[in-house]
Design an enzyme around this catalytic site. Structure first.
Site, PDB file in Angstrom:
ATOM      1  CG  ASP A 110      -2.158   0.893   1.028  1.00  8.95           C
ATOM      2  OD1 ASP A 110      -3.186   0.384   0.541  1.00  8.95           O
ATOM      3  OD2 ASP A 110      -2.083   2.099   1.333  1.00  8.95           O
ATOM      4  CB  CYS A 115     -14.742   0.679  -5.444  1.00  6.02           C
ATOM      5  SG  CYS A 115     -13.286   1.744  -5.383  1.00  6.02           S
TER       6      CYS A 115
END
Length: 407
Positions: free
Chosen positions: A263, A352
């Site tokens: 990340d 998303c």
């Protein structure tokens, strides 16, 4: 906050707003919850309505369609609140909607960790509420919800019994509504440490005050569970765009031998490490901070390979204008991730972006895999869990897609 006087107007005093001729009033009558600014008859009176004003929506023949909130500053001019144009937004009105939402979640989950309110699909347009045990994080992403925030939070406390309610004002949607970005504590005190959230046999750490959105993404719960079914004892797994360790921790709980989480946020990776320790898998969990595209490239250069690779990026296509660039980004993710998957291994790709529908996203993903020379079987298509219900008439409410391939 104190609601403006129009919030307590009697039904008889409410303004009316009318749809233009040849607009699709039938769609609204059949359940579509929005009316766009270019569909409304506008004049100086309507343009001066304060954001969050309650009004009666009429079709072109002046037949009432229901009670709406209006925001002249937004492309979504009117949001349907109640099919009864005389309805009043009292404490009882909020309690009834919240009770219906709570009853569904209590039937679905044995612990109070879930999305409690999913906006239009739960009859509270623009309102997101995530529950973390005795605390709720509330995102009032529409002007009417800001206006009625006191009533909403009081009803929330009464219906659920939570002792802490936080207002989260981050995110793109509030900006589109012309609303502030100021977070607040509406009830109780903000937690001074991350909240432990049990899901799929793992423990996650949710930062309710400094994390992304409400602190944790409950929507991937079902997809985490499917990914955990793909691992075998000793499996090596890679979780890219991992946030607080979502897929990686679930796969470790499912029996994987080791997991690497990637990340760009050091804070998110720290929470992932804490979650791994709390889950009892800290010795099998590692992290790598960096740009996901760069790390995927570096891992390939290092000759790394994994039994399961999952990529769950942010919304690359948050709007129709960004669709083509977003699809190229999804294709690139697949192209960089596929070479890291061992023969017979699995690749999970997520989106998303509501602007990129399932067909377009699946095509971009398959194209990216194909460009590496790998062949693929599409095993499973996943969506948000049932605590994120969809309003059938509103495609935007079904934003999350996850496709799992065997390579």
């Amino acid at each position: 906050m104190t609601a403006p006087s129009f919030a307590s107007q009697s039904p008889a005093d409410r303004p009316t707003v009318r749809m233009k001729p040849k607009t699709n009033a039938r769609a609204v009558r059949h359940g579509f919850p929005w009316v766009y600014a270019n569909e409304i008859v506008t004049d100086r009176r309507t343009k001066k309505l304060a954001p969050g004003t309650l009004a009666v929506l009429e079709d072109e023949t002046r037949q009432p369609l229901g009670l709406v909130s209006v925001n002249p500053n937004s492309k979504i001019f009117a949001r349907m609140l109640d099919r009864d144009p005389t309805a009043e937004l009292t404490a009882a009105w909020f309690e009834a909607r919240l009770s219906k939402a709570l009853n569904l979640r209590e039937q679905l989950y044995d612990a109070p960790f879930y999305r409690l309110v999913h906006a239009e699909a739960d009859g509270l347009p623009g309102v997101i509420i995530d529950r973390f045990g005795d605390a709720c994080v509330l995102q009032p992403n529409a002007a009417w919800a800001d206006v009625h925030l006191d009533l909403l939070s009081e009803a929330l406390a009464k219906v659920t019994g939570v002792t802490t309610i936080l207002k989260n004002a981050s995110g793109r949607t509030r900006g589109l509504e012309g609303l502030d970005d100021v977070n607040a504590v509406l009830k109780g005190a903000a937690p001074d440490a991350p909240v432990h959230v049990p899901m799929n046999g793992a423990t996650y750490m949710a930062d309710l005050t400094g994390g992304q959105k409400t602190g944790l993404f409950f929507d991937q719960r079902e997809n985490h569970a499917f990914a955990a079914r793909l691992v075998h004892p000793g499996a090596k797994v890679l979780d890219v765009f991992s946030h607080v360790g979502g897929f990686g921790l679930a796969m470790l709980a499912g029996g994987a031998g080791e997991a690497l989480s990637v990340d760009g946020s050091a804070a998110a990776l720290s929470l992932a490490e804490q979650g791994a320790e709390a889950s009892g898998v800290g010795d099998r969990f590692t992290t790598r901070k960096g740009d996901a595209f760069d790390v995927l490239t570096a891992l390939a250069d290092e000759g790394r390979s994994y039994d399961v690779v999952i990529c769950d990026p942010p919304a690359f296509a948050p709007s129709k204008q960004a669709l083509e660039a977003g699809l190229r980004a999804y294709e690139r993710v697949a192209r960089l991730a596929a070479p890291l998957v061992r023969e017979g291994g699995y690749l999970g790709l997520c989106s998303c972006s509501h602007a990129a529908d399932l067909g377009k996203f699946r095509t971009a993903s398959a194209r990216g895999i194909g460009r590496t020379g790998r062949s693929a079987q599409l095993l499973h298509t996943g969506y948000a869990g049932p605590d994120h219900p969809q309003l059938p008439q509103l495609a935007e409410s079904g934003y999350l897609k996850a496709v799992f391939f065997r390579l």
